[in-house]
Structure formats: C-alpha cells, structure tokens
Design a protein around this motif. Structure first.
Motif, PDB file in Angstrom:
ATOM      1  N   LEU A 123      -2.935  -2.303  -2.048  1.00 34.95           N
ATOM      2  CA  LEU A 123      -3.791  -3.445  -1.709  1.00 34.95           C
ATOM      3  C   LEU A 123      -4.808  -3.703  -2.824  1.00 34.95           C
ATOM      4  O   LEU A 123      -5.060  -4.851  -3.196  1.00 34.95           O
ATOM      5  CB  LEU A 123      -4.514  -3.191  -0.374  1.00 34.95           C
ATOM      6  N   ASN A 124      -5.354  -2.618  -3.379  1.00 37.07           N
ATOM      7  CA  ASN A 124      -6.313  -2.804  -4.469  1.00 37.07           C
ATOM      8  C   ASN A 124      -5.656  -3.433  -5.693  1.00 37.07           C
ATOM      9  O   ASN A 124      -6.293  -4.170  -6.444  1.00 37.07           O
ATOM     10  CB  ASN A 124      -6.947  -1.462  -4.847  1.00 37.07           C
ATOM     11  N   LEU A 125      -4.386  -3.129  -5.887  1.00 36.36           N
ATOM     12  CA  LEU A 125      -3.648  -3.750  -7.000  1.00 36.36           C
ATOM     13  C   LEU A 125      -3.596  -5.269  -6.817  1.00 36.36           C
ATOM     14  O   LEU A 125      -3.745  -6.028  -7.778  1.00 36.36           O
ATOM     15  CB  LEU A 125      -2.222  -3.209  -7.049  1.00 36.36           C
ATOM     16  N   LEU A 126      -3.367  -5.694  -5.566  1.00 36.86           N
ATOM     17  CA  LEU A 126      -3.343  -7.141  -5.294  1.00 36.86           C
ATOM     18  C   LEU A 126      -4.696  -7.760  -5.652  1.00 36.86           C
ATOM     19  O   LEU A 126      -4.774  -8.798  -6.313  1.00 36.86           O
ATOM     20  CB  LEU A 126      -3.031  -7.431  -3.818  1.00 36.86           C
ATOM     21  N   HIS A 127      -5.770  -7.098  -5.199  1.00 36.88           N
ATOM     22  CA  HIS A 127      -7.110  -7.627  -5.473  1.00 36.88           C
ATOM     23  C   HIS A 127      -7.392  -7.623  -6.976  1.00 36.88           C
ATOM     24  O   HIS A 127      -7.956  -8.575  -7.514  1.00 36.88           O
ATOM     25  CB  HIS A 127      -8.172  -6.768  -4.773  1.00 36.88           C
ATOM     26  N   ALA A 128      -7.008  -6.527  -7.645  1.00 33.77           N
ATOM     27  CA  ALA A 128      -7.290  -6.402  -9.081  1.00 33.77           C
ATOM     28  C   ALA A 128      -6.541  -7.472  -9.882  1.00 33.77           C
ATOM     29  O   ALA A 128      -7.089  -8.065 -10.814  1.00 33.77           O
ATOM     30  CB  ALA A 128      -6.904  -5.012  -9.574  1.00 33.77           C
ATOM     31  N   ALA A 129      -5.291  -7.726  -9.494  1.00 32.49           N
ATOM     32  CA  ALA A 129      -4.516  -8.765 -10.190  1.00 32.49           C
ATOM     33  C   ALA A 129      -5.208 -10.107 -10.032  1.00 32.49           C
ATOM     34  O   ALA A 129      -5.390 -10.862 -11.002  1.00 32.49           O
ATOM     35  CB  ALA A 129      -3.094  -8.818  -9.629  1.00 32.49           C
ATOM     36  N   GLN A 130      -5.626 -10.382  -8.817  1.00 35.20           N
ATOM     37  CA  GLN A 130      -6.306 -11.646  -8.515  1.00 35.20           C
ATOM     38  C   GLN A 130      -7.612 -11.760  -9.309  1.00 35.20           C
ATOM     39  O   GLN A 130      -7.929 -12.825  -9.856  1.00 35.20           O
ATOM     40  CB  GLN A 130      -6.599 -11.676  -7.010  1.00 35.20           C
ATOM     41  N   ALA A 131      -8.354 -10.676  -9.382  1.00 33.11           N
ATOM     42  CA  ALA A 131      -9.642 -10.676 -10.086  1.00 33.11           C
ATOM     43  C   ALA A 131      -9.465 -10.962 -11.574  1.00 33.11           C
ATOM     44  O   ALA A 131     -10.404 -11.388 -12.245  1.00 33.11           O
ATOM     45  CB  ALA A 131     -10.341  -9.329  -9.890  1.00 33.11           C
ATOM     46  N   HIS A 132      -8.266 -10.719 -12.086  1.00 33.85           N
ATOM     47  CA  HIS A 132      -8.007 -10.966 -13.507  1.00 33.85           C
ATOM     48  C   HIS A 132      -7.226 -12.255 -13.733  1.00 33.85           C
ATOM     49  O   HIS A 132      -6.641 -12.463 -14.799  1.00 33.85           O
ATOM     50  CB  HIS A 132      -7.285  -9.764 -14.127  1.00 33.85           C
ATOM     51  N   GLY A 133      -7.194 -13.112 -12.732  1.00 32.26           N
ATOM     52  CA  GLY A 133      -6.591 -14.443 -12.910  1.00 32.26           C
ATOM     53  C   GLY A 133      -5.105 -14.507 -12.611  1.00 32.26           C
ATOM     54  O   GLY A 133      -4.457 -15.518 -12.894  1.00 32.26           O
ATOM     55  N   PHE A 134      -4.546 -13.425 -12.064  1.00 32.27           N
ATOM     56  CA  PHE A 134      -3.118 -13.419 -11.728  1.00 32.27           C
ATOM     57  C   PHE A 134      -2.957 -13.445 -10.212  1.00 32.27           C
ATOM     58  O   PHE A 134      -3.933 -13.539  -9.474  1.00 32.27           O
ATOM     59  CB  PHE A 134      -2.447 -12.168 -12.303  1.00 32.27           C
ATOM     60  N   SER A 135      -1.726 -13.358  -9.782  1.00 31.53           N
ATOM     61  CA  SER A 135      -1.474 -13.185  -8.374  1.00 31.53           C
ATOM     62  C   SER A 135      -0.410 -12.093  -8.262  1.00 31.53           C
ATOM     63  O   SER A 135       0.241 -11.754  -9.264  1.00 31.53           O
ATOM     64  CB  SER A 135      -1.006 -14.498  -7.753  1.00 31.53           C
ATOM     65  N   ALA A 136      -0.223 -11.572  -7.060  1.00 29.65           N
ATOM     66  CA  ALA A 136       0.697 -10.439  -6.922  1.00 29.65           C
ATOM     67  C   ALA A 136       1.276 -10.396  -5.529  1.00 29.65           C
ATOM     68  O   ALA A 136       0.664 -10.885  -4.571  1.00 29.65           O
ATOM     69  CB  ALA A 136      -0.054  -9.138  -7.220  1.00 29.65           C
ATOM     70  N   GLN A 137       2.467  -9.809  -5.430  1.00 28.72           N
ATOM     71  CA  GLN A 137       3.077  -9.591  -4.108  1.00 28.72           C
ATOM     72  C   GLN A 137       3.500  -8.134  -3.971  1.00 28.72           C
ATOM     73  O   GLN A 137       4.079  -7.552  -4.896  1.00 28.72           O
ATOM     74  CB  GLN A 137       4.291 -10.502  -3.875  1.00 28.72           C
ATOM     75  N   TRP A 138       3.253  -7.597  -2.803  1.00 29.31           N
ATOM     76  CA  TRP A 138       3.605  -6.204  -2.462  1.00 29.31           C
ATOM     77  C   TRP A 138       4.947  -6.246  -1.742  1.00 29.31           C
ATOM     78  O   TRP A 138       5.046  -6.773  -0.636  1.00 29.31           O
ATOM     79  CB  TRP A 138       2.513  -5.659  -1.572  1.00 29.31           C
ATOM     80  N   LEU A 139       5.972  -5.674  -2.369  1.00 32.96           N
ATOM     81  CA  LEU A 139       7.312  -5.707  -1.791  1.00 32.96           C
ATOM     82  C   LEU A 139       7.899  -4.295  -1.710  1.00 32.96           C
ATOM     83  O   LEU A 139       7.454  -3.384  -2.407  1.00 32.96           O
ATOM     84  CB  LEU A 139       8.242  -6.577  -2.648  1.00 32.96           C
ATOM     85  N   THR A 140       8.903  -4.182  -0.873  1.00 34.75           N
ATOM     86  CA  THR A 140       9.670  -2.928  -0.860  1.00 34.75           C
ATOM     87  C   THR A 140      11.153  -3.277  -1.060  1.00 34.75           C
ATOM     88  O   THR A 140      11.593  -3.382  -2.198  1.00 34.75           O
ATOM     89  CB  THR A 140       9.440  -2.141   0.448  1.00 34.75           C
TER      90      THR A 140
END
Ligand code: FMN
Length: 193
Positions: A123-140
């Motif tokens: 979850l923190n990875l999602l927030h960190a990506a967003q904070a740096h101007g990117f977006s992210a999805q958590w998948l399995t």
C-alpha cells in the motif's frame, strides 16, 4: 488537518496497469519510492519483505517464461486463461514484486503479523508512486500463487508473493468505484451482561 493529504487519501483510486504508460520512475526516483515503501509498521523491526524489480530489459523474458509455465497446465480453459494473463505482466513500465520473507519460526512475532507488514509495504508503494507523480496498481494473478512461477520469478523457498505493483504514468483519469457501506463494517463492542 493537512487538507491536501486528507484530500488525496479520500479520493485515492487505482488506475489499471494496462493504462499506465511511459515514463516510469528513473533510478533516483525509484530509490525514493522504495525508501517510502519500507517505512511501514513492522513488529519487531524484522523487515520481513524484499523487492524484485522487473524493468524494460527483463520483463519480456519474464512473460516468455510465465507463458511457458502456463502452457503446461492440464486444463485447456485454465491454460488459455493463464497464457492470456501472463501477457499482463508487462503492463506499465516498471513492475515491483513485493516478497514476504516472513519467518514462521520466529520466537516472538507471529507469521501473520509479519505478512501484514508486507501488505503495508504494497500500500505504501502505491502512495509513494503517487507522491512522485506516477500511479500504480497492486496485482497478483495465478503466477503469484503458483510454485513453479514463483521460483521462476526469483522467490526463495518459504517466501510468498504479497503483490506485483505496476508503476507508470496514467493514460486515463481515475474513475470512482463503489465503496463498502461503512456503517455495516463497524461494531461497537459491549461486554456481555
Ligand atoms: C492482494 C491484492 C491482490 C490483488 N490482485 C488483483 C488482481 O490480480 N487483479 C485485479 O484486477 N485486481 C487486483 N487487486 C485489486 C487492485 O489492486 C485494486 O484494488 C483495484 O483495481 C481498484 O481498487 P482501488 O481503486 O480502491 O485501489 C488486488 C488487490 C489486493 C489487495
């Protein structure tokens, strides 16, 4: 209250990995993102997680290998589903595997608590990506739960995949989705009389 932070957290939305394009984070930005990702609650300070990076050079080979593994599945329909799904591994410029290295034999910290910390990293990875101007999805996906695929992707004996976090630049605006009925999720405990 920090209105900007609350505003972000209230409206956070995942953009599907297939809609995450170039650019992805450069090396310095990636380091900054991973630094934030590891700043999570972690009972016992065990750091019971690690990362495997799949970038432009390695992802095609990863898809090839996953496809090979998918093709060995005995059931025709499942085989096709897996082959199709393996293609999604290259969605977004960067894929980060968050690996739980939790130790079931730890004398003090239960396995479950160590595994929860790996979820917090995702979850923190999602927030960190967003904070740096990117977006992210958590998948399995099937390859997160298949032993042969896990070995192929670099997991060691006893490790488990917490998630593949796909990171890139959004190619579409976020849309809203239904959220759970909050009241239905809340109970107020009272002692039995
Ligand atoms: C452990 C975990 C695994 C997930 N795996 C998938 C997946 O394989 N495919 C998928 O479409 N969504 C998956 N999701 C859901 C997405 O990450 C995401 O939550 C969803 O697309 C949109 O929700 P959001 O906008 O609230 O983030 C997974 C979520 C979690 C927590």
């Amino acid at each position: 209250m920090d209105d900007r932070l609350a505003g972000y957290l209230k409206t956070r939305r995942t953009i599907p990995a297939a809609q995450l394009g170039e650019p992805g984070p450069d090396a310095d930005t990636l380091r900054a993102i991973l630094t934030i990702a590891t700043r999570v609650p972690d009972h016992g300070k065990l750091a019971p997680w690690r990362f495997i990076l799949f970038d432009a050079e390695s992802r095609a080979a990863a898809v090839e290998g996953l496809t090979r593994i998918a093709e060995t599945h005995a059931d025709e329909a499942e085989r096709q589903r897996r082959v199709q799904k393996a293609k999604g591994f290259v969605d977004a410029p960067l894929v980060i595997a968050v690996v739980s290295t939790a130790d079931p034999g730890h004398p003090k910290i239960p396995l479950w608590e160590q595994q929860l910390s790996a979820g917090a990293v995702c979850l923190n990875l999602l927030h960190a990506a967003q904070a740096h101007g990117f977006s992210a999805q958590w998948l399995t996906g099937w390859y997160a739960h298949d032993e042969e695929a896990a070995r192929f992707l670099g997991l060691k004996e006893g490790e488990r995949l917490a998630g593949f976090v796909h990171i890139g630049t959004p190619q579409m605006p976020p849309t809203e989705r239904d959220r759970p009925d909050l009241d239905a999720l809340i109970a107020r405990w009272q002692p039995e009389r």
